[in-house]
Design a protein around this motif. Structure first.
Motif, short mmCIF file in Angstrom:
data_model
loop_
_atom_site.label_atom_id
_atom_site.label_comp_id
_atom_site.label_asym_id
_atom_site.label_seq_id
_atom_site.Cartn_x
_atom_site.Cartn_y
_atom_site.Cartn_z
N ILE A 78 0.84 -1.21 0.00
CA ILE A 78 0.00 0.00 0.00
C ILE A 78 0.87 1.25 0.00
O ILE A 78 0.59 2.22 -0.72
N ILE A 79 1.94 1.24 0.77
CA ILE A 79 2.83 2.40 0.84
C ILE A 79 3.53 2.64 -0.50
O ILE A 79 3.62 3.77 -0.97
N VAL A 80 4.01 1.57 -1.13
CA VAL A 80 4.69 1.71 -2.42
C VAL A 80 3.73 2.23 -3.49
O VAL A 80 4.09 3.13 -4.27
N LEU A 81 2.52 1.69 -3.54
CA LEU A 81 1.55 2.19 -4.52
C LEU A 81 1.20 3.66 -4.27
O LEU A 81 1.15 4.46 -5.19
N GLY A 82 0.96 3.99 -3.01
CA GLY A 82 0.60 5.37 -2.68
C GLY A 82 1.73 6.34 -2.94
O GLY A 82 1.53 7.42 -3.50
N LEU A 83 2.95 5.98 -2.53
CA LEU A 83 4.09 6.87 -2.73
C LEU A 83 4.44 7.02 -4.20
O LEU A 83 4.73 8.13 -4.67
N GLY A 84 4.38 5.91 -4.95
CA GLY A 84 4.64 6.00 -6.38
C GLY A 84 3.62 6.87 -7.09
O GLY A 84 3.97 7.69 -7.95
N GLY A 85 2.36 6.71 -6.75
CA GLY A 85 1.32 7.55 -7.34
C GLY A 85 1.47 9.01 -6.95
O GLY A 85 1.30 9.90 -7.79
N PHE A 86 1.84 9.25 -5.70
CA PHE A 86 2.04 10.62 -5.24
C PHE A 86 3.19 11.28 -6.00
O PHE A 86 3.07 12.43 -6.44
N LEU A 87 4.30 10.57 -6.17
CA LEU A 87 5.44 11.14 -6.89
C LEU A 87 5.10 11.39 -8.36
O LEU A 87 5.51 12.40 -8.94
N PHE A 88 4.34 10.49 -8.97
CA PHE A 88 3.91 10.69 -10.35
C PHE A 88 3.01 11.92 -10.47
O PHE A 88 3.16 12.72 -11.39
N ALA A 89 2.08 12.07 -9.54
CA ALA A 89 1.17 13.22 -9.57
C ALA A 89 1.93 14.52 -9.35
O ALA A 89 1.66 15.53 -10.02
N VAL A 90 2.88 14.51 -8.43
CA VAL A 90 3.66 15.72 -8.18
C VAL A 90 4.52 16.07 -9.39
O VAL A 90 4.60 17.25 -9.78
N ALA A 91 5.15 15.07 -10.01
CA ALA A 91 5.97 15.34 -11.20
C ALA A 91 5.12 15.91 -12.33
O ALA A 91 5.51 16.88 -12.99
N GLY A 92 3.95 15.34 -12.57
CA GLY A 92 3.07 15.87 -13.61
C GLY A 92 2.61 17.28 -13.31
O GLY A 92 2.58 18.14 -14.20
N THR A 93 2.28 17.55 -12.05
CA THR A 93 1.84 18.89 -11.68
C THR A 93 2.97 19.90 -11.82
O THR A 93 2.75 21.02 -12.31
N LEU A 94 4.18 19.53 -11.43
CA LEU A 94 5.30 20.44 -11.55
C LEU A 94 5.64 20.73 -13.00
O LEU A 94 5.95 21.87 -13.37
N ILE A 95 5.54 19.72 -13.88
CA ILE A 95 5.79 19.95 -15.30
C ILE A 95 4.71 20.86 -15.87
O ILE A 95 5.00 21.76 -16.67
N LEU A 96 3.46 20.65 -15.46
CA LEU A 96 2.39 21.53 -15.94
C LEU A 96 2.60 22.97 -15.50
O LEU A 96 2.38 23.91 -16.26
N ARG A 97 3.01 23.15 -14.25
CA ARG A 97 3.25 24.50 -13.75
C ARG A 97 4.44 25.16 -14.45
O ARG A 97 4.43 26.35 -14.73
N ALA A 98 5.48 24.37 -14.75
CA ALA A 98 6.66 24.92 -15.41
C ALA A 98 6.39 25.27 -16.86
O ALA A 98 7.00 26.20 -17.41
N SER A 99 5.50 24.54 -17.52
CA SER A 99 5.24 24.79 -18.93
C SER A 99 4.10 25.77 -19.15
O SER A 99 3.72 26.00 -20.30
N ARG A 100 3.57 26.33 -18.08
CA ARG A 100 2.49 27.32 -18.22
C ARG A 100 2.99 28.55 -18.95
O ARG A 100 4.06 29.05 -18.68
N THR A 101 2.21 29.02 -19.89
CA THR A 101 2.59 30.22 -20.63
C THR A 101 2.34 31.46 -19.78
O THR A 101 1.36 31.55 -19.05
N ARG A 102 3.20 32.41 -19.89
CA ARG A 102 3.11 33.63 -19.08
C ARG A 102 2.29 34.66 -19.81
O ARG A 102 2.33 34.88 -20.93
#
Length: 102
Positions: A78-102
């Protein structure tokens, strides 16, 4: 006669970073969006498994032996699934925020 664009002349094996840089930004945003969605779904799955296993007492069975798995193994799963999903979600969110047009 058709004009060949510069994107078609980039060899991905000789210059992989140049090929990545020539992709349109929408490709990266689409990949990042799917990472965020899939990561969030994995977190929800791990939370649902934890609630079912610890809250309602639903056992998790080993597929090979058919027996109930060890509680430490269930917690690790359960911890591995949750942590892996959390890291994937954070990475996707950070890439979306970085690629946002100004």
């Amino acid at each position: 006669m058709r004009e060949v664009t510069d994107m078609a002349l980039t060899d991905p094996f000789k210059d992989p970073l140049g090929t990545i840089r020539k992709q349109p930004p929408s490709v990266f945003r689409r990949i990042a969006r799917w990472w965020a969605v899939l990561g969030s779904l994995l977190v929800v799955l791990a939370g649902t498994m934890a609630i079912a296993h610890y809250g309602y007492g639903v056992p998790i069975y080993d597929e090979n032996t058919g027996k109930v798995i060890d509680p430490k193994l269930a917690a690790a799963l359960i911890i591995v699934l949750g942590l892996g999903g959390f890291l994937f979600a954070v990475a996707g969110t950070l890439i979306l925020r970085a690629s946002r047009t100004r």
